[in-house]
Scaffold this active site. Sequence first.
Site, PDB file in Angstrom:
ATOM      1  N   SER A 153      34.935 -14.489  -4.612  1.00 53.24           N
ATOM      2  CA  SER A 153      35.996 -14.108  -5.547  1.00 53.24           C
ATOM      3  C   SER A 153      37.297 -14.867  -5.348  1.00 53.24           C
ATOM      4  CB  SER A 153      36.277 -12.605  -5.433  1.00 53.24           C
ATOM      5  OG  SER A 153      36.645 -12.255  -4.112  1.00 53.24           O
ATOM      6  N   ASP A 211      45.802  -7.237  -5.258  1.00 54.76           N
ATOM      7  CA  ASP A 211      45.097  -5.972  -5.076  1.00 54.76           C
ATOM      8  C   ASP A 211      44.904  -5.762  -3.576  1.00 54.76           C
ATOM      9  OD1 ASP A 211      42.944  -7.622  -4.380  1.00 54.76           O
ATOM     10  OD2 ASP A 211      41.937  -7.391  -6.313  1.00 54.76           O
ATOM     11  N   HIS A 249      42.775  -9.386  -2.528  1.00 54.81           N
ATOM     12  CA  HIS A 249      43.068 -10.747  -2.974  1.00 54.81           C
ATOM     13  C   HIS A 249      44.567 -11.027  -3.039  1.00 54.81           C
ATOM     14  CE1 HIS A 249      39.170  -9.533  -4.834  1.00 54.81           C
ATOM     15  NE2 HIS A 249      38.801 -10.723  -4.377  1.00 54.81           N
TER      16      HIS A 249
END
Length: 388
Positions: free
Chosen positions: A73, A363, A366
């Site tokens: 991600s 978040d 990340h």
Amino acid sequence: MAMATTEMQRQQRGGAALMAMFVLLLATSTCGAAAAPHGASNATTSPAGKQHAATAAGKKKPLAPALIVFGDSIVDPGNNNAINTMVKADFPPYGDDFLNHRPTGRFCNGRIPTDFIASRLGLKDLLPPYLSPQPLSTQDLITGVSFASGGTGFDPLTPQLASVISLPDQLAMFRDYLSKVRAAAGDARASEILSRGVFAICAGSDDVANTYFTMRARSTYDHASYARLLVANAAAFVEDLLRAGARRVAVIGIPPIGCVPSQRTMSGGLHRGCSQGHNEIAVAYNAGLERELAALRGKYPGTLLVFMDIYGFLLDMMMHPNSYGFKQSTMGCCGTGLLEVSVLCNGVTSAVCSDVDDYLFWDSYHPTEKAYKILADFVFDNYVKLII
């Protein structure tokens, strides 16, 4: 932008319910197949992305012909949008500071590291996902794409648990990509991408945080043996990539994953300190992979293979945020900042902080665009320059 809220209000919203939602998310993400649609049409992130590509490429001759990316991600610009998984970021408030405040599937408020690296290489301002609804332009195709899938890892269990694209499947997508490049631009261009393109690999954090600690899916492994498992699989992937023709490869190490907000919350005790266990595996993995890459250099003479060690730099950012222009490094900007990530960070139940520039993390897992820019500059200046 979602409604801003105060730090105290955001902290008060944490608790057992949020923890239960987080565990439910992890369990739900194991349902449903996430087969990579190798034959699917490929797309840019948007028409604006094409404009960015033309602008960046038109300024000066690029430092490399293409940037090709594999991983999780941290470097997924939207491939997970095209597969059946819960691990997505194609909804607000993700993309809050992106062009037109548009969520693209990037797990961030804006751009991610590979966008900045593509820009510094002189290729384009946004590195597109290989999978997307609209066809890639020839220019975007030949200047590089990302095959990364949020939630994947080197442990083969990791993509299965999250229903995302495994690294072997990403490599299969790369072979499909090369066929498209040959059809669109000829064999010479494909050969140039293989010989002079920059190949980047970023994975391992989800193995440690999700597969090993949260899901406890490798309970027979201690920290050292799990690190060895990851090293063996990572080295095998790098060698497969070299056998596929890549000659300039950069592998990003695992960061101090025990110090990201979610892992502090879940494993850091009442005071939410860094989880030493997470970091022990990261350190052992980084040392082991660096040794394996040295061996591969000897086995494949003529290749440029670099290990990009971000552990110390990112740890310093976390421990001394003020030195980098941040005020908060133990909580994310989204929601309570304690656990929200992916679907738990959403425009319905999650308010966002009043000033994202104060935050190291967007978040609970990340970093923000601002933090990514700092990290990307460090990586480019210290490592990417060694292989271009």
